[in-house]
Design a protein around this motif. Structure first.
Motif, PDB file in Angstrom:
ATOM      1  N   VAL A   1       0.815  -1.200   0.000  1.00 35.27           N
ATOM      2  CA  VAL A   1       0.000   0.000   0.000  1.00 35.27           C
ATOM      3  C   VAL A   1       0.863   1.270   0.000  1.00 35.27           C
ATOM      4  O   VAL A   1       0.549   2.193  -0.737  1.00 35.27           O
ATOM      5  CB  VAL A   1      -0.995  -0.019   1.188  1.00 35.27           C
ATOM      6  N   PRO A   2       1.960   1.333   0.765  1.00 35.31           N
ATOM      7  CA  PRO A   2       2.744   2.569   0.760  1.00 35.31           C
ATOM      8  C   PRO A   2       3.416   2.860  -0.587  1.00 35.31           C
ATOM      9  O   PRO A   2       3.804   3.993  -0.840  1.00 35.31           O
ATOM     10  CB  PRO A   2       3.814   2.344   1.829  1.00 35.31           C
ATOM     11  N   ASP A   3       3.541   1.881  -1.450  1.00 41.61           N
ATOM     12  CA  ASP A   3       4.232   2.066  -2.727  1.00 41.61           C
ATOM     13  C   ASP A   3       3.313   2.531  -3.847  1.00 41.61           C
ATOM     14  O   ASP A   3       3.712   2.548  -5.003  1.00 41.61           O
ATOM     15  CB  ASP A   3       4.906   0.765  -3.159  1.00 41.61           C
ATOM     16  N   VAL A   4       2.092   2.905  -3.543  1.00 45.63           N
ATOM     17  CA  VAL A   4       1.123   3.223  -4.586  1.00 45.63           C
ATOM     18  C   VAL A   4       1.574   4.398  -5.454  1.00 45.63           C
ATOM     19  O   VAL A   4       1.372   4.385  -6.666  1.00 45.63           O
ATOM     20  CB  VAL A   4      -0.293   3.446  -3.998  1.00 45.63           C
ATOM     21  N   ILE A   5       2.228   5.392  -4.871  1.00 43.95           N
ATOM     22  CA  ILE A   5       2.682   6.545  -5.649  1.00 43.95           C
ATOM     23  C   ILE A   5       3.754   6.126  -6.645  1.00 43.95           C
ATOM     24  O   ILE A   5       3.705   6.478  -7.822  1.00 43.95           O
ATOM     25  CB  ILE A   5       3.178   7.673  -4.722  1.00 43.95           C
ATOM     26  N   GLY A   6       4.725   5.345  -6.191  1.00 50.91           N
ATOM     27  CA  GLY A   6       5.768   4.850  -7.094  1.00 50.91           C
ATOM     28  C   GLY A   6       5.202   3.939  -8.169  1.00 50.91           C
ATOM     29  O   GLY A   6       5.611   4.008  -9.327  1.00 50.91           O
ATOM     30  N   ASP A   7       4.239   3.104  -7.792  1.00 51.72           N
ATOM     31  CA  ASP A   7       3.602   2.230  -8.783  1.00 51.72           C
ATOM     32  C   ASP A   7       2.885   3.055  -9.853  1.00 51.72           C
ATOM     33  O   ASP A   7       2.960   2.738 -11.041  1.00 51.72           O
ATOM     34  CB  ASP A   7       2.603   1.283  -8.105  1.00 51.72           C
ATOM     35  N   GLN A   8       2.206   4.109  -9.439  1.00 53.69           N
ATOM     36  CA  GLN A   8       1.514   4.968 -10.399  1.00 53.69           C
ATOM     37  C   GLN A   8       2.514   5.681 -11.305  1.00 53.69           C
ATOM     38  O   GLN A   8       2.300   5.779 -12.520  1.00 53.69           O
ATOM     39  CB  GLN A   8       0.653   5.999  -9.671  1.00 53.69           C
ATOM     40  N   GLN A   9       3.624   6.173 -10.750  1.00 54.24           N
ATOM     41  CA  GLN A   9       4.627   6.897 -11.537  1.00 54.24           C
ATOM     42  C   GLN A   9       5.250   6.008 -12.605  1.00 54.24           C
ATOM     43  O   GLN A   9       5.563   6.470 -13.696  1.00 54.24           O
ATOM     44  CB  GLN A   9       5.717   7.453 -10.632  1.00 54.24           C
ATOM     45  N   PHE A  10       5.426   4.729 -12.281  1.00 56.64           N
ATOM     46  CA  PHE A  10       6.054   3.815 -13.224  1.00 56.64           C
ATOM     47  C   PHE A  10       5.036   2.947 -13.958  1.00 56.64           C
ATOM     48  O   PHE A  10       5.385   1.931 -14.552  1.00 56.64           O
ATOM     49  CB  PHE A  10       7.095   2.952 -12.501  1.00 56.64           C
ATOM     50  N   ALA A  11       3.768   3.340 -13.889  1.00 61.18           N
ATOM     51  CA  ALA A  11       2.667   2.676 -14.605  1.00 61.18           C
ATOM     52  C   ALA A  11       2.565   1.187 -14.268  1.00 61.18           C
ATOM     53  O   ALA A  11       2.246   0.367 -15.128  1.00 61.18           O
ATOM     54  CB  ALA A  11       2.810   2.883 -16.110  1.00 61.18           C
ATOM     55  N   LEU A  12       2.829   0.845 -13.013  1.00 57.47           N
ATOM     56  CA  LEU A  12       2.653  -0.532 -12.561  1.00 57.47           C
ATOM     57  C   LEU A  12       1.213  -0.694 -12.080  1.00 57.47           C
ATOM     58  O   LEU A  12       0.741   0.069 -11.248  1.00 57.47           O
ATOM     59  CB  LEU A  12       3.633  -0.865 -11.434  1.00 57.47           C
ATOM     60  N   ARG A  13       0.528  -1.672 -12.598  1.00 54.53           N
ATOM     61  CA  ARG A  13      -0.874  -1.870 -12.233  1.00 54.53           C
ATOM     62  C   ARG A  13      -0.979  -2.850 -11.066  1.00 54.53           C
ATOM     63  O   ARG A  13      -1.527  -3.934 -11.193  1.00 54.53           O
ATOM     64  CB  ARG A  13      -1.669  -2.347 -13.438  1.00 54.53           C
ATOM     65  N   SER A  14      -0.468  -2.448  -9.931  1.00 56.50           N
ATOM     66  CA  SER A  14      -0.532  -3.271  -8.725  1.00 56.50           C
ATOM     67  C   SER A  14      -1.965  -3.232  -8.179  1.00 56.50           C
ATOM     68  O   SER A  14      -2.794  -2.423  -8.601  1.00 56.50           O
ATOM     69  CB  SER A  14       0.454  -2.750  -7.676  1.00 56.50           C
ATOM     70  N   PHE A  15      -2.239  -4.115  -7.230  1.00 54.25           N
ATOM     71  CA  PHE A  15      -3.562  -4.108  -6.605  1.00 54.25           C
ATOM     72  C   PHE A  15      -3.846  -2.761  -5.948  1.00 54.25           C
ATOM     73  O   PHE A  15      -4.966  -2.260  -5.991  1.00 54.25           O
ATOM     74  CB  PHE A  15      -3.687  -5.219  -5.560  1.00 54.25           C
ATOM     75  N   ALA A  16      -2.831  -2.172  -5.337  1.00 56.54           N
ATOM     76  CA  ALA A  16      -3.026  -0.881  -4.669  1.00 56.54           C
ATOM     77  C   ALA A  16      -3.402   0.213  -5.658  1.00 56.54           C
ATOM     78  O   ALA A  16      -4.221   1.072  -5.357  1.00 56.54           O
ATOM     79  CB  ALA A  16      -1.766  -0.498  -3.902  1.00 56.54           C
ATOM     80  N   VAL A  17      -2.827   0.172  -6.846  1.00 56.93           N
ATOM     81  CA  VAL A  17      -3.161   1.164  -7.876  1.00 56.93           C
ATOM     82  C   VAL A  17      -4.560   0.912  -8.410  1.00 56.93           C
ATOM     83  O   VAL A  17      -5.373   1.832  -8.547  1.00 56.93           O
ATOM     84  CB  VAL A  17      -2.127   1.141  -9.027  1.00 56.93           C
ATOM     85  N   ARG A  18      -4.877  -0.341  -8.694  1.00 58.52           N
ATOM     86  CA  ARG A  18      -6.189  -0.660  -9.277  1.00 58.52           C
ATOM     87  C   ARG A  18      -7.338  -0.477  -8.289  1.00 58.52           C
ATOM     88  O   ARG A  18      -8.388   0.034  -8.654  1.00 58.52           O
ATOM     89  CB  ARG A  18      -6.202  -2.086  -9.819  1.00 58.52           C
TER      90      ARG A  18
END
Length: 110
Positions: A1-18
């Motif tokens: 969950v804390p990595d959601v900003i980094g996932d969004q910046q690098f276009a990673l579609r993790s569960f937290a982003v979705r």
């Protein structure tokens, strides 16, 4: 969950982003609580019927199972209670909860 900003910046579609941090956090803590309750029900099903319970409680194995039932029920309630005070968008809150969960795991296996 804390990595959601980094996932969004690098276009990673993790569960937290979705799902979003709060929805994922809520789902995860509810799942953990359900698993604790399922474990409790499993150990509860292995206890003898109420009529022979007092006679069987002298057995150390039955005492251990009764303690496991109680611990897992308390753990499930504690997870729900503690998670209700966590802001899933706060890294500090999530980290503190994460460390608390590990203490709970160590308590169980210690």
């Amino acid at each position: 969950v804390p990595d959601v900003i980094g996932d969004q910046q690098f276009a990673l579609r993790s569960f937290a982003v979705r799902l979003g941090p709060q929805a994922l956090f809520t789902f995860s803590t509810r799942l953990l609580s359900v698993l604790y309750l399922a474990s409790s029900l499993y150990f509860l099903s292995s206890l003898p019927a109420a009529a022979s319970l007092t006679a069987s409680l002298s057995s150390s194995r039955m005492m251990q199972r009764a303690a496991l039932v109680l611990f897992h029920m308390i753990a499930a309630a504690a997870v729900v209670n503690s998670s209700s005070r966590v802001d899933a968008t706060s890294s500090t809150d999530v980290y503190a909860f994460y460390m608390w969960i590990w203490k709970l795991f160590y308590l169980e296996y210690g």
